[in-house]
Design an enzyme around this catalytic site. Structure first.
Site, PDB file in Angstrom:
ATOM      1  N   TYR A 183     -10.194  -6.797  -5.307  1.00  0.00           N
ATOM      2  CA  TYR A 183      -8.955  -6.162  -5.741  1.00  0.00           C
ATOM      3  C   TYR A 183      -8.283  -6.934  -6.874  1.00  0.00           C
ATOM      4  CZ  TYR A 183      -8.631  -2.630  -2.089  1.00  0.00           C
ATOM      5  OH  TYR A 183      -8.837  -1.534  -1.290  1.00  0.00           O
TER       6      TYR A 183
ATOM      7  N   HIS B 185      -3.140   3.619  -6.298  1.00  0.00           N
ATOM      8  CA  HIS B 185      -3.679   2.416  -5.661  1.00  0.00           C
ATOM      9  C   HIS B 185      -3.995   1.325  -6.682  1.00  0.00           C
ATOM     10  CE1 HIS B 185      -5.203   0.341  -2.163  1.00  0.00           C
ATOM     11  NE2 HIS B 185      -6.293   0.005  -2.829  1.00  0.00           N
TER      12      HIS B 185
ATOM     13  N   ARG C 274       0.836  -1.191   0.000  1.00  0.00           N
ATOM     14  CA  ARG C 274       0.000   0.000   0.000  1.00  0.00           C
ATOM     15  C   ARG C 274       0.882   1.256   0.000  1.00  0.00           C
ATOM     16  NH1 ARG C 274      -2.252  -3.549   3.846  1.00  0.00           N
ATOM     17  NH2 ARG C 274      -4.391  -4.233   3.386  1.00  0.00           N
TER      18      ARG C 274
ATOM     19  N   LYS D 269      -2.090  -1.591   7.661  1.00  0.00           N
ATOM     20  CA  LYS D 269      -3.405  -0.957   7.733  1.00  0.00           C
ATOM     21  C   LYS D 269      -4.390  -1.779   8.556  1.00  0.00           C
ATOM     22  CE  LYS D 269      -7.205   0.657   4.803  1.00  0.00           C
ATOM     23  NZ  LYS D 269      -7.713   0.775   3.411  1.00  0.00           N
TER      24      LYS D 269
ATOM     25  N   ARG E 113      -1.695  -1.591  -6.823  1.00  0.00           N
ATOM     26  CA  ARG E 113      -1.945  -2.726  -5.911  1.00  0.00           C
ATOM     27  C   ARG E 113      -2.885  -3.724  -6.579  1.00  0.00           C
ATOM     28  NH1 ARG E 113      -1.863  -4.678  -0.622  1.00  0.00           N
ATOM     29  NH2 ARG E 113      -3.869  -5.135   0.368  1.00  0.00           N
TER      30      ARG E 113
ATOM     31  N   HIS F  55      -4.468  -9.054   2.500  1.00  0.00           N
ATOM     32  CA  HIS F  55      -5.929  -8.993   2.535  1.00  0.00           C
ATOM     33  C   HIS F  55      -6.452  -9.950   3.604  1.00  0.00           C
ATOM     34  CE1 HIS F  55      -5.376  -7.368  -1.618  1.00  0.00           C
ATOM     35  NE2 HIS F  55      -6.350  -6.589  -1.203  1.00  0.00           N
TER      36      HIS F  55
END
Length: 345
Positions: free
Chosen positions: A332, A297, A200, A225, A300, A323
């Site tokens: 994603y 982003h 990230r 995160k 990613r 994740h």
């Protein structure tokens, strides 16, 4: 004892009075709602929750939000963003209502007003999440266990479909060439490492040489995160990018040689860039290459999809990307159907 009386043509007032407590009244749009509230209020008073009821009846949302912002928000990774959402709430008329008087219909009206103001579904959900957590904290930590969380009774806006943007043919090379031509090697290696590791933006911004072990080809992230640590294996290309970074000796990048001489410097971020600066520099590169609709982003997304295309299974990919749920990982991940032809035979 509870009393219900009709007021006007479509309103019903419920009044509850129990010995030792002041009489309370509330008006509803239906008789059934008035009866239900009165019964619940009587039961709560008889259970000895009078003081808690009195406190909730006198506690405005604005005061509760201020207390929450001072005692709860600072412990969160997203503290800065949540403080901004709290400021939005403090400007709303709802902020003057007490916690016990806010009902689902009030929040539904707020939701609808935000939709009319063109706020995204995700933005509205995040704003409602602040109020929901506030009520849970008030119930569990502030002694207001009788409170009903009004957020739980309303419909939330639907989340937008996950982005499907990936790098098109030639875009990656164009970005890297632009970085070379504009002597922004720092951004060049950020892009490469992002694509190779699925890290990230915030993880890249906080990365230090202490986190990177070139001998074992691993990055160790202690603070991510989602609140969990993660170890990321380095591809040959990612390893090459880090080795190239060691040779860059300018005021913006700390070399491993300097870091070994002074251990405290090994904790200085490698790229020495704030997350917003990473986005700004990437935007400049994107515009310089005349690339439309690509965000940092999205790299990613690209990295996650490439891992699947290399043959890694879902658990292996989640180990690298961090994740926590397979559903989020699916959002994603966007595979190119054409790239699957070779495996179909």
């Amino acid at each position: 004892m509870a009393r219900i009386r009709k007021r006007g043509t479509s309103k019903y007032q419920a009044r509850v009075r129990i010995k030792g407590y002041p009489e309370v009244a509330r008006t509803f749009s239906s008789n059934a709602a008035a009866v239900l509230w009165a019964a619940q209020r009587e039961q709560q008073l008889l259970q000895g929750l009078g003081e808690a009821l009195k406190e909730a009846d006198a506690l405005p949302l604005s005061v509760a939000l201020t207390r929450y912002a001072e005692t709860v928000t600072p412990r969160k990774k997203s503290a800065h963003s949540e403080l901004n959402r709290i400021k939005v709430w403090l400007r709303q008329p709802l902020a003057s209502l007490t916690l016990s008087s806010i009902r689902g219909k009030h929040l539904a009206e707020y939701r609808d007003s935000r939709i009319l103001a063109s706020a995204s579904g995700n933005t509205i959900r995040l704003e409602l999440a602040v109020i929901s957590h506030l009520y849970e904290v008030a119930r569990k930590d502030w002694g207001l266990e009788h409170l009903v969380n009004p957020v739980k009774v309303i419909h939330k806006p639907k989340l937008p479909r996950g982005r499907t943007r990936r790098l098109y043919n030639g875009e990656e090379l164009a970005l890297l060439n632009w970085c070379e031509q504009n002597e922004n090697l720092r951004l060049k290696y950020i892009v490469i490492i992002a694509i190779e590791t699925a890290m990230r933006r915030g993880e890249l911004a906080g990365l230090t040489w202490q986190d990177v072990n070139l001998s074992t080809r691993m990055i160790y992230l202690d603070d991510t995160k989602n609140g969990e640590s993660r170890t990321i294996p380095l591809s040959s290309r990612a390893l090459g990018a880090f080795k190239a970074l060691e040779d860059i000796k300018d005021t913006r990048t700390i070399t491993s040689a300097t870091a070994s001489q002074n251990s405290s410097k090994s904790e200085i971020p490698i790229f020495n860039l704030h997350v917003d600066n990473i986005s700004a520099e990437f935007l400049a590169a994107r515009r310089g290459c005349h690339i439309e609709g690509l965000t940092f982003h999205d790299l990613r997304h690209e990295a996650t999809s490439r891992l699947f295309e290399k043959g890694f299974n879902m658990m292996e990919v989640a180990t690298i990307t961090g994740h926590k749920s397979m559903q989020m990982l699916k959002r994603y991940t966007h595979l190119r159907p054409a790239d699957l032809l070779a495996r179909l035979g």
